[in-house]
Design an enzyme around this catalytic site. Structure first.
Site, PDB file in Angstrom:
ATOM      1  N   ILE A  10      18.921 -12.474   9.127  1.00  0.00           N
ATOM      2  CA  ILE A  10      19.645 -13.695   9.142  1.00  0.00           C
ATOM      3  C   ILE A  10      20.805 -14.278   8.156  1.00  0.00           C
ATOM      4  O   ILE A  10      21.678 -14.671   8.650  1.00  0.00           O
ATOM      5  CB  ILE A  10      18.567 -15.103   9.222  1.00  0.00           C
ATOM      6  CG1 ILE A  10      19.432 -16.318   9.816  1.00  0.00           C
ATOM      7  CG2 ILE A  10      18.206 -15.575   7.866  1.00  0.00           C
ATOM      8  CD1 ILE A  10      18.476 -17.402  10.400  1.00  0.00           C
ATOM      9  N   ASP A  33      13.963 -17.133   2.268  1.00  0.00           N
ATOM     10  CA  ASP A  33      14.596 -17.776   1.141  1.00  0.00           C
ATOM     11  C   ASP A  33      15.178 -17.057   0.215  1.00  0.00           C
ATOM     12  O   ASP A  33      16.264 -17.084  -0.187  1.00  0.00           O
ATOM     13  CB  ASP A  33      13.469 -18.808   0.690  1.00  0.00           C
ATOM     14  CG  ASP A  33      13.918 -19.827  -0.151  1.00  0.00           C
ATOM     15  OD1 ASP A  33      15.231 -20.134  -0.334  1.00  0.00           O
ATOM     16  OD2 ASP A  33      13.044 -20.702  -0.776  1.00  0.00           O
ATOM     17  N   SER A 120       8.151 -21.314   8.896  1.00  0.00           N
ATOM     18  CA  SER A 120       6.628 -21.427   8.701  1.00  0.00           C
ATOM     19  C   SER A 120       5.791 -20.127   8.991  1.00  0.00           C
ATOM     20  O   SER A 120       4.332 -20.218   8.880  1.00  0.00           O
ATOM     21  CB  SER A 120       6.085 -22.814   9.259  1.00  0.00           C
ATOM     22  OG  SER A 120       6.145 -23.865   8.407  1.00  0.00           O
TER      23      SER A 120
HETATM   24  N1  AR6 Z   1      16.121 -12.735   8.273  1.00  0.00           N
HETATM   25  C1  AR6 Z   1      15.302 -13.499   8.959  1.00  0.00           C
HETATM   26  N2  AR6 Z   1      13.914 -13.833   8.881  1.00  0.00           N
HETATM   27  C2  AR6 Z   1      13.439 -13.151   7.834  1.00  0.00           C
HETATM   28  C3  AR6 Z   1      14.194 -12.747   6.790  1.00  0.00           C
HETATM   29  C4  AR6 Z   1      15.519 -12.362   7.180  1.00  0.00           C
HETATM   30  N3  AR6 Z   1      16.159 -11.729   6.022  1.00  0.00           N
HETATM   31  N4  AR6 Z   1      13.061 -12.338   5.667  1.00  0.00           N
HETATM   32  C5  AR6 Z   1      11.947 -12.665   6.280  1.00  0.00           C
HETATM   33  N5  AR6 Z   1      12.230 -13.354   7.444  1.00  0.00           N
HETATM   34  P1  AR6 Z   1       8.789 -16.976   5.004  1.00  0.00           P
HETATM   35  P2  AR6 Z   1       7.691 -19.787   5.696  1.00  0.00           P
HETATM   36  C6  AR6 Z   1      11.022 -14.032   8.258  1.00  0.00           C
HETATM   37  O1  AR6 Z   1       7.560 -16.490   4.438  1.00  0.00           O
HETATM   38  O2  AR6 Z   1       6.566 -19.159   6.312  1.00  0.00           O
HETATM   39  C7  AR6 Z   1       9.450 -19.083   0.509  1.00  0.00           C
HETATM   40  O3  AR6 Z   1       8.765 -18.399  -0.419  1.00  0.00           O
HETATM   41  C8  AR6 Z   1       9.492 -13.626   8.242  1.00  0.00           C
HETATM   42  O4  AR6 Z   1       9.198 -12.512   8.520  1.00  0.00           O
HETATM   43  O5  AR6 Z   1      10.123 -16.493   4.679  1.00  0.00           O
HETATM   44  O6  AR6 Z   1       8.235 -20.916   6.117  1.00  0.00           O
HETATM   45  C9  AR6 Z   1       9.936 -20.474   0.560  1.00  0.00           C
HETATM   46  O7  AR6 Z   1      10.486 -20.621  -0.722  1.00  0.00           O
HETATM   47  C10 AR6 Z   1       8.845 -14.877   8.847  1.00  0.00           C
HETATM   48  O8  AR6 Z   1       8.778 -14.262  10.040  1.00  0.00           O
HETATM   49  O9  AR6 Z   1       8.937 -18.647   5.233  1.00  0.00           O
HETATM   50  C11 AR6 Z   1       8.691 -21.077   0.736  1.00  0.00           C
HETATM   51  O10 AR6 Z   1       7.955 -21.402  -0.466  1.00  0.00           O
HETATM   52  C12 AR6 Z   1       9.732 -15.870   8.663  1.00  0.00           C
HETATM   53  O11 AR6 Z   1      11.167 -15.270   8.031  1.00  0.00           O
HETATM   54  C13 AR6 Z   1       7.720 -20.291   1.712  1.00  0.00           C
HETATM   55  O12 AR6 Z   1       8.142 -19.065   1.544  1.00  0.00           O
HETATM   56  C14 AR6 Z   1       9.516 -17.275   7.771  1.00  0.00           C
HETATM   57  O13 AR6 Z   1       8.747 -16.558   6.500  1.00  0.00           O
HETATM   58  C15 AR6 Z   1       8.259 -20.713   3.207  1.00  0.00           C
HETATM   59  O14 AR6 Z   1       7.206 -20.056   4.041  1.00  0.00           O
END
Ligand code: AR6
Length: 172
Positions: A10, A33, A120
């Site tokens: 993204i 993030d 999430s």
């Molecule tokens: N582009 C698009 N999607 C991605 C990318 C990317 N570069 N990298 C990971 N994903 P998560 P949450 C996907 O864990 O569950 C953080 O530490 C990943 O594969 O990022 O909402 C925050 O600071 C998954 O499908 O977010 C919070 O503490 C999706 O993004 C916590 O994690 C969301 O995974 C939030 O947890």
């Protein structure tokens, strides 16, 4: 409004705003993030620090906040916080609220295109098939005055679940 489902990173999306799956402190983390903060550069962390805290939180679960995108191709980042699936009695309501608040904030800022990750569905443990149903509900609950809403999904299983679940809404 065109709905697009893409596989990929993204941080590379060329849209008015990308949505970050943040936490309530808004000072970065892992997953998407971490990737967004790395790609945007250190000014993003500083902009997040400036966001006013209420009850110790910069962004309560289900709400959204906007900052510039700095070094990202996207001009803005909309930070939202989804629920930790097993930690709340009403995860679907809070996840819907995170998507809805992000869309509303985009509209309020006159933005026309927005890209979402699977909020999430990473460390917060939301089952992806259930998350897609929540997304459908929010997309169809009203007319959204935007040109394009894109979902940019990082892993194959999540990408396929979104493609299948939103099939009839995806534009040409
Ligand atoms: N582009 C698009 N999607 C991605 C990318 C990317 N570069 N990298 C990971 N994903 P998560 P949450 C996907 O864990 O569950 C953080 O530490 C990943 O594969 O990022 O909402 C925050 O600071 C998954 O499908 O977010 C919070 O503490 C999706 O993004 C916590 O994690 C969301 O995974 C939030 O947890």
């Amino acid at each position: 409004m065109r709905i697009v489902v893409d596989a990929g990173d993204i941080t590379r999306a060329q849209v008015d705003a990308i949505v970050n799956a943040a936490n309530t402190g808004m000072l970065g983390g892992g997953g998407v993030d971490g990737a967004i903060h790395r790609a945007a550069g250190p000014d993003l962390l500083e902009a997040c620090r400036q966001v006013k805290r209420v009850n110790g939180m910069r962004c309560p679960t289900g709400e959204a906040r906007i900052t510039p995108g700095f070094r990202l191709p996207a001009k803005h980042v909309i930070h939202t916080v989804g629920p930790i699936y097993t930690s709340v009695p009403n995860p679907a309501e809070l996840l819907a609220s995170a998507y809805r608040s992000s869309l509303e904030l985009a509209v309020a800022n006159d933005l026309k295109s927005l890209a979402f990750p699977a909020i999430s569905c990473g460390v917060y443990g939301y089952p992806v098939h259930e998350a897609v149903e929540v997304v459908r509900g929010v997309l169809t609950e009203r007319r959204w005055p935007l040109d394009e809403v894109r979902f940019v999904l990082y892993t194959r299983d999540v990408y396929e679940a979104f493609r299948r679940g939103l099939q009839d809404l995806i534009g040409p």
